[in-house]
Design an enzyme around this catalytic site. Structure first.
Site, PDB file in Angstrom:
ATOM      1  N   ASP A 122       0.937  -1.263  -0.013  1.00 49.74           N
ATOM      2  CA  ASP A 122       0.017  -0.006   0.065  1.00 49.74           C
ATOM      3  C   ASP A 122       0.746   1.300   0.010  1.00 49.74           C
ATOM      4  OD1 ASP A 122      -1.858   2.096   0.412  1.00 49.74           O
ATOM      5  OD2 ASP A 122      -2.709   1.140   2.171  1.00 49.74           O
TER       6      ASP A 122
ATOM      7  N   ASP B 158      -3.049   2.144  -5.718  1.00 47.81           N
ATOM      8  CA  ASP B 158      -1.927   2.286  -5.048  1.00 47.81           C
ATOM      9  C   ASP B 158      -1.765   1.412  -4.020  1.00 47.81           C
ATOM     10  OD1 ASP B 158      -4.076   3.118  -3.256  1.00 47.81           O
ATOM     11  OD2 ASP B 158      -2.469   4.096  -1.714  1.00 47.81           O
ATOM     12  N   GLU B 159      -2.439   0.173  -4.396  1.00 49.85           N
ATOM     13  CA  GLU B 159      -2.603  -1.278  -3.602  1.00 49.85           C
ATOM     14  C   GLU B 159      -2.469  -2.256  -4.450  1.00 49.85           C
ATOM     15  OE1 GLU B 159      -5.363  -1.515  -0.469  1.00 49.85           O
ATOM     16  OE2 GLU B 159      -5.975   0.702  -0.996  1.00 49.85           O
TER      17      GLU B 159
HETATM   18 MG    MG Z   1      -2.478   3.998   0.370  1.00 49.81          MG
END
Ligand code: MG
Length: 431
Positions: free
Chosen positions: A17, A109-110
């Site tokens: 993350d 973003d993961e």
């Molecule tokens: Mg994040």
């Protein structure tokens, strides 16, 4: 309390993350922004993302620029640039893929990665592999990441969130119970506001209390998705890392139901925008572009209002789609109605335009950030700065007393069924 599992890593799932991702990307690209309070979302006057320096002054996602200026007068405000963040995202996924092909691109973003079975070939423990991935990500991308390593996806999510930012939290199966002990139900991935309220009514308050229920109790009180979460909490991996590229999608749909229902047009648009971003991310992942879209908003009384739009040129970028939806939404929206669900479907999917992919391809292969710059410049000159949609995804009332919670992100009805049911008008795209 006895452990929930006697094993450490019957399977090894990593969750990666990006920390304050959009603000971090901006800081990585412009060294002058390093260690400074940076807020992304200037063009809409609302913070879409804030760097940790800004967060330490009390800046939160969803705050208005005017409010932030009072809290943090030296904050630097930047417009959002989704294409740039998309390139960072691709680089992130490709770095993780150097270690395992089983990488699920979960959001911008993961990602999840299945590390099971890699100890022997890589001659490292799972923790060491995770630490290595973290180091490489941070060196090559110039931003920090929080990683969680655990036997299941649900626990890996809890782990990555445990000690943000820039952390690696390892939760072996035999330690799961220690992490669940005081964890509120809402912090479990997949347990929404409604389910946690329901569980509380049944006398279950913490993640550990939930995980400790008997199978019989779980099966008689909950549906399959929550039964699976219960298994995952015990260290039994039942949710696979979905890494397989499917290129034969008929359509891609993303829906969001929220509570309480809302008659706020900005809020509804923000929810639609989140759906669009998620659907486009999936389309790009599978190298598909849509030449038709349809979207609907659903009232509290389960009435649907939607439109189908043919695109002049196939796309998988959210900006163009959002522009169209912004244009048509006022015709469908009534301030006198309360809405509870928004949905977008990308259809008439075809393989992505080659030029576009080449741009991404080059950026992917480049190792140095300088190369990313080139890619960004090219994209910017080709597509223009499509900044509006990113910030538009933001809940405009995130800091208000109403706390809207998405309950489910996935779809109940297929695109074809919905089109039939809605009998949507065809609208031509005008640009
Ligand atoms: Mg994040």
């Amino acid at each position: 309390m006895p452990p929930l599992s006697i094993h450490s890593f019957p399977s090894a799932i990593l969750h990666v993350d990006g920390d304050s991702f959009f603000a971090s990307c901006e800081q990585a690209l412009n060294p002058k922004l390093k260690d400074k309070p940076v807020v992304v979302g200037k063009e809409r006057g609302i913070a879409t993302a804030a760097s940790y320096e800004a967060k330490s002054k009390g800046v939160k996602r969803g705050m208005r620029v005017s409010e932030i200026k009072k809290l943090c007068p030296n904050c630097i405000f930047l417009p959002a640039n989704f294409e740039t963040y998309g390139l960072f995202s691709q680089r992130m996924n490709n770095i993780v893929r150097r270690y395992t092909p089983e990488v699920e691109e979960y959001s911008i973003d993961e990602c999840f990665a299945n590390l099971s079975g890699l100890r022997r070939p890589l001659k490292m423990s799972y923790s060491k592999i995770a630490a290595r991935i973290k180091k490489v990500l941070e060196i090559e991308l110039g931003i920090t990441f929080s990683l969680g390593l655990a036997p299941t996806k649900v626990i890996a999510k809890i782990a990555s969130n445990w000690n943000k930012p820039s952390s690696l939290t390892v939760i072996p199966g035999k330690d799961i119970h220690l992490y669940l002990e005081n964890l509120p139900l809402e912090r479990i991935w997949g347990i929404g506001h409604q389910t946690s309220a329901y569980l509380k009514k049944l006398g279950v308050y913490t993640a550990l209390e939930f995980a400790s229920q008997s199978e019989k109790w779980i099966n008689s009180n909950l549906t399959k998705p929550h039964q699976q979460i219960w298994q995952e909490l015990q260290g039994i991996s039942v949710l696979p890392v979905e890494h397989q590229t499917q290129r034969n999608y008929q359509s891609i749909t993303r829906s969001r139901t929220f509570t309480p229902p809302s008659n706020d047009k900005d809020f509804i648009l923000a929810k639609l925008s989140q759906n669009i971003e998620a659907a486009c991310a999936k389309a790009r992942r599978h190298q598909l572009a849509a030449s038709q879209i349809f979207f609907y908003i659903k009232t509290q009384e389960f009435k649907y209002y939607g439109a189908q739009i043919k695109l002049k040129q196939a796309t998988n970028f959210p900006g163009r789609i959002l522009n169209l939806i912004e244009k048509y939404l006022p015709q469908l929206f009534s301030p006198h109605k309360l809405y509870r669900t928004t949905s977008i479907t990308l259809s008439k999917l075809k393989s992505n335009n080659r030029t576009q992919m080449d741009l991404f391809g080059q950026a992917q292969q480049s190792i140095k950030l300088a190369k990313i710059y080139q890619g960004i410049d090219r994209l910017t000159s080709k597509y223009g700065k499509q900044t509006i949609f990113l910030s538009s995804s933001l809940n405009p009332h995130a800091v208000n007393k109403h706390s809207y919670q998405p309950l489910k992100q996935n779809v109940a009805l297929s695109g074809k069924y919905m089109r039939k049911k809605l009998n949507l008008p065809f609208l031509g795209e005008t640009r």
